[in-house]
Design a protein around this motif. Structure first.
Motif, PDB file in Angstrom:
ATOM      1  N   VAL A 226       0.828  -1.206   0.000  1.00  0.00           N
ATOM      2  CA  VAL A 226       0.000   0.000   0.000  1.00  0.00           C
ATOM      3  C   VAL A 226       0.864   1.260   0.000  1.00  0.00           C
ATOM      4  O   VAL A 226       0.575   2.227  -0.710  1.00  0.00           O
ATOM      5  CB  VAL A 226      -0.947  -0.007   1.224  1.00  0.00           C
ATOM      6  CG1 VAL A 226      -1.680   1.325   1.344  1.00  0.00           C
ATOM      7  CG2 VAL A 226      -1.951  -1.148   1.106  1.00  0.00           C
ATOM      8  N   LEU A 227       1.945   1.254   0.772  1.00  0.00           N
ATOM      9  CA  LEU A 227       2.812   2.430   0.843  1.00  0.00           C
ATOM     10  C   LEU A 227       3.493   2.703  -0.498  1.00  0.00           C
ATOM     11  O   LEU A 227       3.550   3.855  -0.953  1.00  0.00           O
ATOM     12  CB  LEU A 227       3.866   2.237   1.939  1.00  0.00           C
ATOM     13  CG  LEU A 227       3.372   2.336   3.382  1.00  0.00           C
ATOM     14  CD1 LEU A 227       4.502   2.017   4.354  1.00  0.00           C
ATOM     15  CD2 LEU A 227       2.799   3.716   3.670  1.00  0.00           C
ATOM     16  N   ILE A 228       4.019   1.664  -1.125  1.00  0.00           N
ATOM     17  CA  ILE A 228       4.672   1.853  -2.422  1.00  0.00           C
ATOM     18  C   ILE A 228       3.664   2.350  -3.443  1.00  0.00           C
ATOM     19  O   ILE A 228       3.952   3.243  -4.247  1.00  0.00           O
ATOM     20  CB  ILE A 228       5.331   0.540  -2.894  1.00  0.00           C
ATOM     21  CG1 ILE A 228       6.433   0.117  -1.924  1.00  0.00           C
ATOM     22  CG2 ILE A 228       5.923   0.715  -4.297  1.00  0.00           C
ATOM     23  CD1 ILE A 228       6.997  -1.267  -2.207  1.00  0.00           C
ATOM     24  N   GLY A 229       2.450   1.769  -3.416  1.00  0.00           N
ATOM     25  CA  GLY A 229       1.403   2.206  -4.332  1.00  0.00           C
ATOM     26  C   GLY A 229       1.072   3.671  -4.152  1.00  0.00           C
ATOM     27  O   GLY A 229       0.831   4.387  -5.130  1.00  0.00           O
ATOM     28  N   TRP A 265      -2.375   1.022  -8.491  1.00  0.00           N
ATOM     29  CA  TRP A 265      -0.919   0.963  -8.362  1.00  0.00           C
ATOM     30  C   TRP A 265      -0.501  -0.033  -7.285  1.00  0.00           C
ATOM     31  O   TRP A 265       0.508  -0.742  -7.442  1.00  0.00           O
ATOM     32  CB  TRP A 265      -0.375   2.350  -8.048  1.00  0.00           C
ATOM     33  CG  TRP A 265      -0.299   3.260  -9.234  1.00  0.00           C
ATOM     34  CD1 TRP A 265      -0.975   4.426  -9.436  1.00  0.00           C
ATOM     35  CD2 TRP A 265       0.495   3.062 -10.410  1.00  0.00           C
ATOM     36  NE1 TRP A 265      -0.655   4.960 -10.657  1.00  0.00           N
ATOM     37  CE2 TRP A 265       0.255   4.154 -11.278  1.00  0.00           C
ATOM     38  CE3 TRP A 265       1.388   2.074 -10.812  1.00  0.00           C
ATOM     39  CZ2 TRP A 265       0.872   4.282 -12.512  1.00  0.00           C
ATOM     40  CZ3 TRP A 265       2.012   2.200 -12.054  1.00  0.00           C
ATOM     41  CH2 TRP A 265       1.753   3.295 -12.883  1.00  0.00           C
ATOM     42  N   SER A 266      -1.263  -0.101  -6.183  1.00  0.00           N
ATOM     43  CA  SER A 266      -0.924  -1.062  -5.134  1.00  0.00           C
ATOM     44  C   SER A 266      -1.035  -2.493  -5.659  1.00  0.00           C
ATOM     45  O   SER A 266      -0.201  -3.355  -5.348  1.00  0.00           O
ATOM     46  CB  SER A 266      -1.847  -0.871  -3.925  1.00  0.00           C
ATOM     47  OG  SER A 266      -1.645   0.397  -3.329  1.00  0.00           O
ATOM     48  N   LEU A 267      -2.056  -2.748  -6.467  1.00  0.00           N
ATOM     49  CA  LEU A 267      -2.194  -4.073  -7.067  1.00  0.00           C
ATOM     50  C   LEU A 267      -1.065  -4.343  -8.059  1.00  0.00           C
ATOM     51  O   LEU A 267      -0.567  -5.475  -8.166  1.00  0.00           O
ATOM     52  CB  LEU A 267      -3.551  -4.193  -7.764  1.00  0.00           C
ATOM     53  CG  LEU A 267      -4.757  -4.325  -6.825  1.00  0.00           C
ATOM     54  CD1 LEU A 267      -6.063  -4.230  -7.615  1.00  0.00           C
ATOM     55  CD2 LEU A 267      -4.708  -5.642  -6.045  1.00  0.00           C
ATOM     56  N   LEU A 268      -0.645  -3.310  -8.777  1.00  0.00           N
ATOM     57  CA  LEU A 268       0.479  -3.470  -9.694  1.00  0.00           C
ATOM     58  C   LEU A 268       1.750  -3.815  -8.926  1.00  0.00           C
ATOM     59  O   LEU A 268       2.567  -4.618  -9.384  1.00  0.00           O
ATOM     60  CB  LEU A 268       0.683  -2.201 -10.516  1.00  0.00           C
ATOM     61  CG  LEU A 268       1.777  -2.292 -11.582  1.00  0.00           C
ATOM     62  CD1 LEU A 268       1.269  -3.115 -12.765  1.00  0.00           C
ATOM     63  CD2 LEU A 268       2.208  -0.922 -12.052  1.00  0.00           C
ATOM     64  N   VAL A 269       1.903  -3.237  -7.736  1.00  0.00           N
ATOM     65  CA  VAL A 269       3.053  -3.556  -6.894  1.00  0.00           C
ATOM     66  C   VAL A 269       2.996  -5.024  -6.469  1.00  0.00           C
ATOM     67  O   VAL A 269       4.022  -5.709  -6.449  1.00  0.00           O
ATOM     68  CB  VAL A 269       3.100  -2.630  -5.658  1.00  0.00           C
ATOM     69  CG1 VAL A 269       4.181  -3.085  -4.690  1.00  0.00           C
ATOM     70  CG2 VAL A 269       3.350  -1.194  -6.094  1.00  0.00           C
TER      71      VAL A 269
END
Length: 290
Positions: A226-229, A265-269
């Motif tokens: 979540v943080l990276i996203g 984006w979190s899912l992409l991570v």
């Protein structure tokens, strides 16, 4: 101190050798320990983001009109290739890591081609470029590769160890479902929240151990996703502000990228992490018994 060999036969830079093998400055406690660990955490994070950071800075410094008659998108491609070449030459990146990043470039570029196609038009690249293929500039794949580069570099520099990792085939299915949903939601509905719920259950017990300085720290892997996203979502806002690409609602005037993109984006991570984890698992060099 001399550069170390990695498992793929590559060599590490003196900087990476130091960050991975430095010796602590004796016993430290309290606020001193917090400051030193925070400093080393920041240094390792900055080092892990080297490719992403340099590429992101180039978005600011390259004018929309291009450089010396070379269109902006083409200049960004040249810069991305130059950064990659420099990192390999300086041993800040191994050839195996470069190959993995190339895979992320291909995966990301394929998604870009679909999303910008005439029947979809989720976003667009309005400027001219000689290196556009199917309407998408080749540099765009490096934006996805930057995420992969960060995860690969952080894994090594922070000596990441994953505990209670789910079955690889199950993690692989979730990653495939995430990637497929980016395409299929235009035709059969958006199932991201169902997929996210499955990922939440799958990684609920998974934790990551990392070493910012001389002691291991642990956090839930889902928090890292979540943080990276979130930080990628922030970078996307800045990129669209500078007109690198545009969503339909930003053509007349810029507006903040919808918060829902954070979840994408979190899912992409999650998908990117799964690719890295499986590549490392194939090389049999990362996981410890738990």
């Amino acid at each position: 101190m001399t550069p170390e060999s990695t498992a793929d036969g590559g060599r590490l830079s003196l900087l990476d050798v130091y960050l991975c093998n430095h010796r602590p400055f004796g016993e430290i406690h309290g606020i001193t320990r917090f400051v030193i660990e925070f400093l080393y955490f920041g240094i390792k994070e900055a080092r892990s983001c080297l490719f992403a950071g340099l590429f992101f800075v180039s978005i600011f410094i390259v004018p929309r009109t291009g450089v010396f008659g070379i269109p902006r998108y083409d200049v960004l491609l040249i810069i991305a290739l130059a950064i990659q070449s420099l990192m390999i030459w300086s041993k800040l990146e191994t050839w195996d890591e470069a190959k993995a990043i190339g895979l992320f470039h291909v995966v990301g570029f394929a998604l870009e081609v679909f999303k910008t196609s005439g029947s979809i038009q989720s976003w667009s690249y309005p400027d001219f470029a000689y290196t556009k293929v199917l309407g998408v500039p080749l540099f765009s794949g490096f934006m996805y590769a930057a995420v992969g580069s960060y995860i690969i570099q952080a894994w090594r520099l922070f000596d990441l160890r994953i505990h209670h990792h789910p079955s690889y085939w199950m993690a692989g299915l979730i990653a495939i479902a995430i990637y497929a949903n980016f395409f299929t939601h235009h035709f059969i509905g958006d199932y991201r929240w169902y997929i996210a719920a499955c990922a939440l259950g799958l990684y609920a017990r998974t934790t990551v151990t990392y070493r910012p300085y001389d002691r291991d720290r642990r956090m839930p892997l889902l928090v890292a996703f979540v943080l990276i996203g979130f930080f990628i979502w922030l970078a996307e806002n800045i990129s669209t502000f500078f007109g690198i690409w545009q969503y339909p609602n930003q053509i007349g005037a810029w507006s903040v990228v919808h918060l829902g993109k954070w979840s994408s984006w979190s899912l992409l991570v999650v998908m990117t992490f799964t690719i890295v984890a499986n590549l490392k698992h194939i090389k049999q060099k990362i996981y410890v018994p738990v």
